[in-house]
Structure formats: structure tokens, C-alpha cells
Motif scaffolding. Structure first.
Motif, short mmCIF file in Angstrom:
data_model
loop_
_atom_site.label_atom_id
_atom_site.label_comp_id
_atom_site.label_asym_id
_atom_site.label_seq_id
_atom_site.Cartn_x
_atom_site.Cartn_y
_atom_site.Cartn_z
N GLY A 45 0.86 -1.20 0.00
CA GLY A 45 0.00 0.00 0.00
C GLY A 45 0.89 1.23 0.00
O GLY A 45 1.88 1.28 0.73
N ILE A 46 0.57 2.21 -0.83
CA ILE A 46 1.37 3.46 -0.88
C ILE A 46 0.44 4.64 -0.65
O ILE A 46 -0.60 4.75 -1.29
N HIS A 47 0.83 5.48 0.28
CA HIS A 47 0.07 6.73 0.48
C HIS A 47 1.02 7.92 0.44
O HIS A 47 2.24 7.76 0.51
N GLY A 48 0.43 9.11 0.33
CA GLY A 48 1.21 10.34 0.41
C GLY A 48 0.88 11.02 1.73
O GLY A 48 -0.29 11.25 2.03
N ASN A 49 1.91 11.29 2.51
CA ASN A 49 1.68 12.00 3.77
C ASN A 49 2.86 12.91 4.06
O ASN A 49 3.91 12.46 4.50
N ALA A 50 2.69 14.15 3.75
CA ALA A 50 3.67 15.20 4.06
C ALA A 50 2.92 16.51 3.85
O ALA A 50 1.91 16.53 3.13
N PRO A 51 3.37 17.58 4.50
CA PRO A 51 2.68 18.84 4.22
C PRO A 51 2.67 19.10 2.72
O PRO A 51 3.68 18.82 2.07
N PRO A 52 1.57 19.55 2.11
CA PRO A 52 0.38 20.08 2.75
C PRO A 52 -0.78 19.11 2.84
O PRO A 52 -1.90 19.55 3.06
N GLY A 53 -0.59 17.80 2.67
CA GLY A 53 -1.76 16.92 2.71
C GLY A 53 -1.43 15.54 3.24
O GLY A 53 -0.30 15.06 3.11
N ASP A 54 -2.42 14.91 3.85
CA ASP A 54 -2.25 13.58 4.40
C ASP A 54 -3.30 12.66 3.77
O ASP A 54 -4.49 12.81 4.01
N PHE A 55 -2.83 11.71 2.95
CA PHE A 55 -3.74 10.75 2.30
C PHE A 55 -3.59 9.36 2.92
O PHE A 55 -3.84 8.36 2.27
N SER A 56 -3.16 9.31 4.18
CA SER A 56 -2.89 8.00 4.79
C SER A 56 -4.14 7.33 5.34
O SER A 56 -4.08 6.18 5.77
N ALA A 57 -5.29 8.01 5.32
CA ALA A 57 -6.51 7.44 5.91
C ALA A 57 -6.88 6.13 5.23
O ALA A 57 -7.37 5.20 5.88
N SER A 58 -6.66 6.04 3.91
CA SER A 58 -7.07 4.84 3.18
C SER A 58 -6.24 3.62 3.58
O SER A 58 -6.79 2.53 3.82
N THR A 59 -4.93 3.79 3.70
CA THR A 59 -4.09 2.65 4.09
C THR A 59 -4.27 2.33 5.59
O THR A 59 -4.18 1.17 5.99
N ASP A 60 -4.55 3.36 6.40
CA ASP A 60 -4.85 3.11 7.83
C ASP A 60 -6.05 2.18 7.95
O ASP A 60 -6.04 1.22 8.73
N ALA A 61 -7.10 2.50 7.18
CA ALA A 61 -8.34 1.70 7.29
C ALA A 61 -8.12 0.30 6.72
O ALA A 61 -8.61 -0.69 7.29
N ALA A 62 -7.37 0.21 5.60
CA ALA A 62 -7.10 -1.11 5.02
C ALA A 62 -6.30 -1.96 6.00
O ALA A 62 -6.57 -3.15 6.18
N LYS A 63 -5.33 -1.33 6.67
CA LYS A 63 -4.52 -2.07 7.66
C LYS A 63 -5.40 -2.58 8.79
O LYS A 63 -5.26 -3.73 9.24
N ALA A 64 -6.31 -1.72 9.24
CA ALA A 64 -7.21 -2.13 10.32
C ALA A 64 -8.03 -3.36 9.88
O ALA A 64 -8.17 -4.32 10.63
N TYR A 65 -8.52 -3.32 8.64
CA TYR A 65 -9.33 -4.45 8.17
C TYR A 65 -8.47 -5.71 8.02
O TYR A 65 -8.88 -6.80 8.42
N PHE A 66 -7.27 -5.55 7.47
CA PHE A 66 -6.39 -6.73 7.31
C PHE A 66 -6.01 -7.32 8.68
O PHE A 66 -5.92 -8.54 8.83
#
Lengths: 417, 318
Positions: A45-66
Motif C-alpha cells: 500500500g502506498i500513500h502520500g503524507n507530508a505537508p500540505p496533505g495527508d492521504f494515509s486514511a485509506s491505508t490506515d483503514a485497510a490495515k485495520a481491516y487486514f
């Protein structure tokens, strides 16, 4: 926000420790209640998280489900080893992340990717490596117009269309001015679709483009107004859209125009940030089920997040779409022959064969298909910002645009219509 | 020399009029007026940021890239306190106090260690400090939609058809007041004289017995207070995003360069001109794509114009 969530998390921990109460019942994968063992199945899973935006919510949720799936029998008894990389909005790092996961680690698929950058950089890599990315937080054209990427979220183009269509049909809009990001595969691409829709319906439209870090949003607003717009479509991340609305508030423009936005403004922090001035005046398209819709999947998403995600992980649209991508991936893997689940080519083919998966979080069916474009999610809800929250003003409706003709043709071929 | 000054002003006025006429040609005057006033509003923020930078540079020789980050930290804390329901004026003072402390910490603890290094090294060190502050602020306040508003946002006046809030007028007036205030401080007080002396020649000033640490601490303090106020204005008038506020220092430095890091009146005029030109570029289908680089092109042109056979801006001793 950490300063808010930390005390809440500590309190929850104390309550949990002293009462011994368990989380709401979760339902994940095979749901056996037995912890998966054996050789892990590598998923990236790859997300972008650095100023000015955080797109990690999708991989956070996928990790929780896995994690939940791994605690409930895994995939045919084997755990998922979900490896997450951060591209930090850097093309070089995005390429390195893909190389690490796809080539070095030998992942069988990528799930819940979310980025502005990653898809544009790696679409060719995924095709060459014959690996599918079941993304969840896409915002650029490459994410929807590539052979090996499919997303559960809509991205700006359909969400804009949904908002524009609603404004034209319900709010009397005749000339839509779209303020978008000055990123070719984002702003112009997604604004143009809404302008085309207005023209197809006898209206007109224009666009004004802003750089992500632009300090002066008022010029874009004035440009759109000077173009004769009666409706302002804020095709922007929430922070910039709020800045545009603040500039409009300064000039007391609220009642002279219709104000619409795609999904980024569907965020529980937004009504409070906007304040009373905008109460009832801003209409937002929601690309997945609004939070008050409590279907089985929506409830399970919340339960999984409560049980397996960190308290500070966002519970937003990207978290919903990340969870959805993960559930569809697990459903597909469980349907595969256990002997084939380490074989990337067979996993890729199985993903391409996905058709007709349904969830109460999505208005339409999820499918993939073997094509050079994928946009299964092109229907949604419309909500109004009112009384410090969101009120649903239109239930699930399909977006009308010539852009979707090829997608609809595939859906007919798959028997989904 | 005086003739040369007049020539510069004449060229500036002619260039500005030509640019306004060129970019506004074919557009209704009302529309041009709207963009002009909007440009003045954003330009006053560039100027405000630039003035804070020049005040410190003149006294210490440090081009402070951390001004924006200090302001961002201050306004984020002000927002947090306001969100917790704390009395507004107290939160504003907190913002200024936080920026003051950050500035003083750097000025007393780090800057003296670099006192004898090249100006570029000093500037780069402040950039590193800015990134550390930004990292901490981004860690504490994750990316989330927020808005910072002042009561003065509710009141406005119409100028050339554009409603301008009192907050914008405060930012504009503050730029002018700070320029006047700093001018009198530098030219009519003992510490001001010492600051000018330090800026001119630090080595010689030390030999003359000027209390360098004390004078520089005062300069860092003034700079911190201006940074805190500027942060409040940026948080309200631009948007409450630490990254954006931190890097507002870049166009602010462009404004400062217009005043050759020396002349506060030129910084003010440079900042306002940048804002107006950037805003008016929106009217041109051909040139609106270059809006983001407009401040830097203007700064480069001004720099080239002033550097004709003169001292180098960054070395100050050439």
C-alpha cells in the motif's frame, strides 16, 4: 487532531481496561475467530503524507481491516503481511516505494493506495509487472485511465459532475465556474467534465486554476465571477475550499451565488470551520455513503476502525474507501484456489474478473474488468451543510456525462445493467 | 544622485501604469478595480512579511526564513485556544508571545554561534530552523480543515467595488505603521543607532563597545513580535495551514529584496506592487499561468536594476 484525540484515547483505554468491555462485533474475511498462521501473503500500500496533505486514511483503514482478517482466519488460514510506504508527494520516493513493494518484496497486489503523485509515476510499472492496484484515494486522471489501477473512490471528476448535475437540476444553475488546482491531471481534467456537462444541458461554464500553495484565492474567485458564473464549484482540497469560502464571506457573496463542492468538503470538521454564515448554503457531493447511513458495511467499518485502527486515524471518506478496497480484495482472495494466492499473475487476473461486488457504502456495483480505464464508482449522494453537520438532500443517483459511455458499455457487457 | 532617484521613481510609475493598462485593456474599469484592490490586499501581506524580515536583517545581518514558521506556530496555538473557548484577545497575545519566544530562542541560543559565518550560512540555518518548527507544528496539528477568524472580519468597507474587511485594513495600516515606527526607532533612539551600527559593521561595533548581544536580542524580539502579528494576519487572511503560512516567507523575501533588504518604504511599495501585478495577471489569458512566479520575477528585475555597479545585496560590504 492529536491534541483532541489523545485525551479521548487515554480515557477510552482506561475505560476499556477497567470494564473489560469489548468492541462492537466485527466481521472480517472468513470470520473464524482463529488467528491466521503460516507463510504471510505480501500486499502493498502506498500513500502520500507530508505537508500540505495527508492521504494515509485509506491505508490506515485497510490495515485495520487486514489486522481484523488476520485475527479471523486470514486468507485460507494464512495472514496478510500489509506493507505500507509513504511517497511524501515525491515522485522519486513514489517510484522507490513501488519498486520496493512490487519488485523487492514481491507483493501479489497493492491495496488502498492514496496519493496525488504515486499513480502518475507508477501506472506503467504496475502494467509492466502485471500487478493490480486496488486503490482507494485517487485524485488524478492516471488513476482512472490506466489498465492496472482501479479505485473505490471517485476522484474529482465524477464528484464534480454529481455536484454540478444536482445544482443544474435542483438549484437553477446555468453557468458553473469551477475553481480547481493548477495540476493538469487534476484541476483542468476534472473541471472540464463539469463544463461539458453544463454545455450539454444548454448552460455554460468556465474554470479558474489555483496553485496548491497560492496565497491569493480571491483572484480565482473574482475571475470566475467576472466570467458570469452563477454557481461556484470549489474543486479543491478542503483547506483551499474553506479559504475560497472565507474570501467570499469577506465580500458577502453568499446569497448571490450557488456554492457547490465535490467530496473533499464532506468532512466532519468542515461545518464547524465554515461557521454559521454558510449554514444551509453549501452543497457537497459525497462519493460514498454519508456517515449517518448505517448499513451493515458502514457499521462494520466503524467497528473495525474502533477495534483495530488507532484512535487518531481519521474516520473519513478515504477511510471508507480504503476499508472497501480491502474488503473487496479479501473477498476475491477467499474465492481463489488456495494454491494460487501467491501467484501474482493469477491474483491480477482474479482482480480483473471482479464483477458485481456490492456494499451499502457504495451506490453502484464494484467491478474491474480488463480495460485501459476503470471508474466503477460513478454514483453518489448530495448533502447540504446545515446545523453544524450534513443533511442528505439527494439519495444515491447516477451521474450523467458522456465521459461514462465506455464505462457503461463495460457494465452492460458484464451484466451489471 | 537625486536625479537618479527621481529617474527610478519615474520608471517605476511608468512601468506600473503601463502594466495596469496592458493587463486591464478591454476589461470594464469596475473589474480592473476589483482586481487592483484585491491585489493591494494580498500585496500588503507580502509587504508585512517583508518588513519583518528587513527589520531583523538590518540589525543582525540574518535573513530569517523562520519568520513564517514562528508566525504559523503562534497562530495555530491561538486557534487551538480559541477552539477551547478561551477569550479571543488572550489567544492573539499568545500567538505573538509564542512567535516572540521562538524568535528569541533562535536569536539567543543559535544565532550567536553563527555570528561570524557568511550571510548565506546564517540564512540557510534559519531555513533549517523553520523546517524543524514546521515539523513540530505539523506533528501536533494534523492536516484538518480549520479556519481562524478575527472579529474585524465581520466589518468591511467598499473600495472600487470590492468589499474589504477591517482585518485587511489593519494589515495594510500595520505595514505602514511598522515602517514609520521602525524608522523612528532606528533613527531617533540609542538602540536604533546601535542596530544601524551593527548592520553596518559588526566587528567595528564590537570594538566600539556596543553591547552586541543585547542589541541583537532586542532586534530578534521586535522581529518575533512582527512575526507573531504577521502569522495572525496570514492565518486569517490567507488560510490556517502551517505549511502555507511558513512558506509565505518566500514571496515576503521577494518583497524584502525589492527594498534591497534595507529600505522599508521600498519593501512596502514592492510588496504592494507585487500583489497588484499578480492579481491583474489573472485578467490575461496568456499570462495568468505565470502568476505564481510574478513576485520573484519582479524581485529579480528590481535586483538587476539596482545592482548596476552597486554593492551586492547579500554581502553588504562589497
Amino acid at each position: 487532531m492529536k491534541m483532541k484525540t489523545l485525551p479521548v484515547a487515554l480515557l477510552a483505554l482506561v475505560v476499556f481496561a477497567f470494564t473489560g468491555q469489548s468492541h462492537a462485533a466485527t466481521k472480517c474475511g472468513a470470520n473464524t475467530g482463529v488467528t491466521a498462521k503460516g507463510k504471510p501473503i505480501i500486499v502493498g500500500g502506498i500513500h502520500g503524507n507530508a505537508p500540505p496533505g495527508d492521504f494515509s486514511a485509506s491505508t490506515d483503514a485497510a490495515k485495520a481491516y487486514f489486522d481484523c482478517v488476520n485475527a479471523n482466519g486470514g486468507i485460507h488460514g494464512r495472514p496478510i503481511d500489509y506493507r505500507i510506504e509513504n511517497d511524501q508527494w515525491n515522485p522519486e520516493l513514489a517510484a522507490q516505494a513501488a519498486s520496493k513493494l512490487v519488485i523487492d518484496a514481491g507483493a501479489v497486489a497493492l491495496v488502498a493506495n492514496g496519493s496525488f503523485i504515486e499513480m502518475a509515476v507508477n501506472a506503467g510499472t504496475y502494467k509492466k509487472a502485471n500487478i493490480m492496484s486496488m486503490a482507494a484515494a485517487c485524485a488524478i486522471s492516471e488513476c482512472f485511465e490506466s489498465s492496472n489501477i482501479v479505485s473505490t473512490n471517485q476522484g474529482p471528476l465524477p464528484s464534480n459532475l454529481g455536484a454540478t448535475q444536482y445544482a443544474q437540476e435542483e438549484l437553477g444553475s446555468k453557468n458553473v465556474g469551477c475553481i480547481g488546482l493548477n495540476i493538469p491531471n487534476n484541476g483542468p481534467w476534472s473541471c472540464k467534465a463539469s463544463i461539458d456537462l453544463m454545455k450539454a444541458r444548454g448552460g455554460s461554464g468556465s474554470m479558474a486554476l489555483l496553485n496548491p500553495g497560492a496565497p491569493d484565492v480571491n483572484s480565482a474567485l473574482l475571475e470566475i465571477i467576472s466570467n458570469g458564473a452563477d454557481t461556484i464549484l470549489m474543486n479543491l482540497p478542503a483547506g483551499l475550499a474553506i479559504a475560497v469560502l472565507k474570501a467570499a464571506e469577506e465580500q458577502d457573496l453568499r446569497d448571490q451565488y450557488v456554492w457547490i463542492a465535490p467530496t473533499p468538503l464532506y468532512d466532519l470538521s468542515v461545518p464547524k470551520a465554515l461557521g454559521k454564515y454558510w449554514d444551509g448554503k453549501v452543497f457537497v457531493n459525497a462519493e460514498l455513503a454519508p456517515f449517518q447511513i448505517g448499513g451493515p458495511d458502514a457499521k462494520n467499518w466503524k467497528a473495525v476502525m474502533d477495534a483495530y485502527a488507532k484512535p487518531e486515524d481519521p474516520r473519513d471518506t478515504f477511510a471508507q474507501s480504503g476499508y472497501l478496497s480491502a474488503t473487496f480484495f479479501v473477498k476475491m482472495m477467499l474465492a481463489m484456489n488456495p494454491k494460487d494466492i501467491d501467484n501474482r499473475a493469477k491474483v491480477t487476473q482474479a482482480i480483473k474478473n471482479i464483477s458485481g461486488y456490492r456494499s451499502d457504502l457504495m451506490c453502484g456495483p464494484y467491478y474491474v474488468g480488463d480495460s485501459d480505464f476503470h471508474m466503477p464508482n460513478h454514483a453518489g449522494y448530495m448533502v447540504q451543510i446545515i446545523n453544524g453537520g450534513f443533511k442528505i438532500v439527494r439519495e444515491c443517483y447516477e451521474f450523467d456525462s458522456a465521459y461514462f459511455k465506455p464505462h457503461i458499455a463495460i457494465e452492460k457487457k458484464l451484466g451489471l445493467r | 544622485m537625486r536625479n537618479l532617484k527621481h529617474l527610478n521613481w519615474m520608471i517605476y510609475l511608468i512601468a506600473m501604469v503601463a502594466i495596469v493598462l496592458f493587463l486591464g485593456s478591454g476589461k470594464p474599469i469596475k473589474i480592473v478595480g476589483l482586481f487592483f484592490v484585491s491585489g493591494l490586499a494580498i500585496g500588503s501581506l507580502y509587504a508585512l512579511g517583508g518588513i519583518g524580515i528587513v527589520v531583523l536583517y538590518r540589525a543582525t545581518g540574518v535573513l530569517n526564513f523562520a519568520n513564517g514558521a514562528a508566525g504559523a506556530a503562534g497562530v495555530m496555538l491561538a486557534w487551538q485556544f480559541a477552539d477551547w473557548g478561551i477569550w479571543g484577545p488572550f489567544t492573539w497575545l499568545v500567538a505573538i508571545f509564542v512567535a516572540l519566544i521562538i524568535s528569541l530562542v533562535y536569536g539567543r541560543l543559535i544565532a550567536p554561534l553563527l555570528a561570524w559565518r557568511e550571510p548565506v550560512v546564517k540564512a540557510v540555518a534559519t531555513l533549517g530552523f523553520a523546517l524543524i518548527i514546521l515539523g513540530i507544528v505539523s506533528f501536533i496539528w494534523e492536516d484538518d480543515p480549520r479556519k481562524f477568524a478575527l472579529p474585524s472580519d465581520k466589518i468591511g468597507v467598499y473600495i472600487l467595488g470590492l468589499r474589504v474587511t477591517v482585518t485587511r485594513l489593519i494589515a495594510f495600516a500595520a505595514s505602514i505603521c511598522i515602517v514609520i515606527g521602525i524608522y523612528f526607532y532606528l533613527y531617533h533612539t540609542k538602540v536604533g543607532l546601535q542596530m544601524r551600527s551593527l548592520a553596518n559593521d559588526r566587528d567595528l561595533s564590537a570594538l566600539l563597545g556596543i553591547p552586541i548581544l543585547k542589541v541583537e536580542t532586542i532586534a530578534w524580539g521586535i522581529s518575533g513580535v512582527i512575526a507573531g502579528f504577521t502569522g495572525l494576519m496570514f492565518g486569517d487572511l490567507i488560510r490556517l495551514e502551517p505549511f502555507v503560512i511558513t512558506f509565505m516567507v518566500i514571496p515576503s523575501i521577494a518583497a524584502a529584496v525589492c527594498g534591497r533588504l534595507d529600505n522599508l518604504i521600498l519593501v512596502l511599495i514592492g510588496g504592494l506592487s507585487m500583489g497588484v501585478i499578480e492579481s491583474l495577471l489573472t485578467l490575461s489569458q496568456v499570462f495568468k499561468g505565470v502568476r505564481p512566479i510574478a513576485p520573484f520575477v519582479i524581485a529579480a528585475v528590481v535586483l538587476l536594476w539596482y545592482q548596476r555597479g552597486r554593492r551586492l545585496t547579500f554581502s553588504g560590504t562589497d
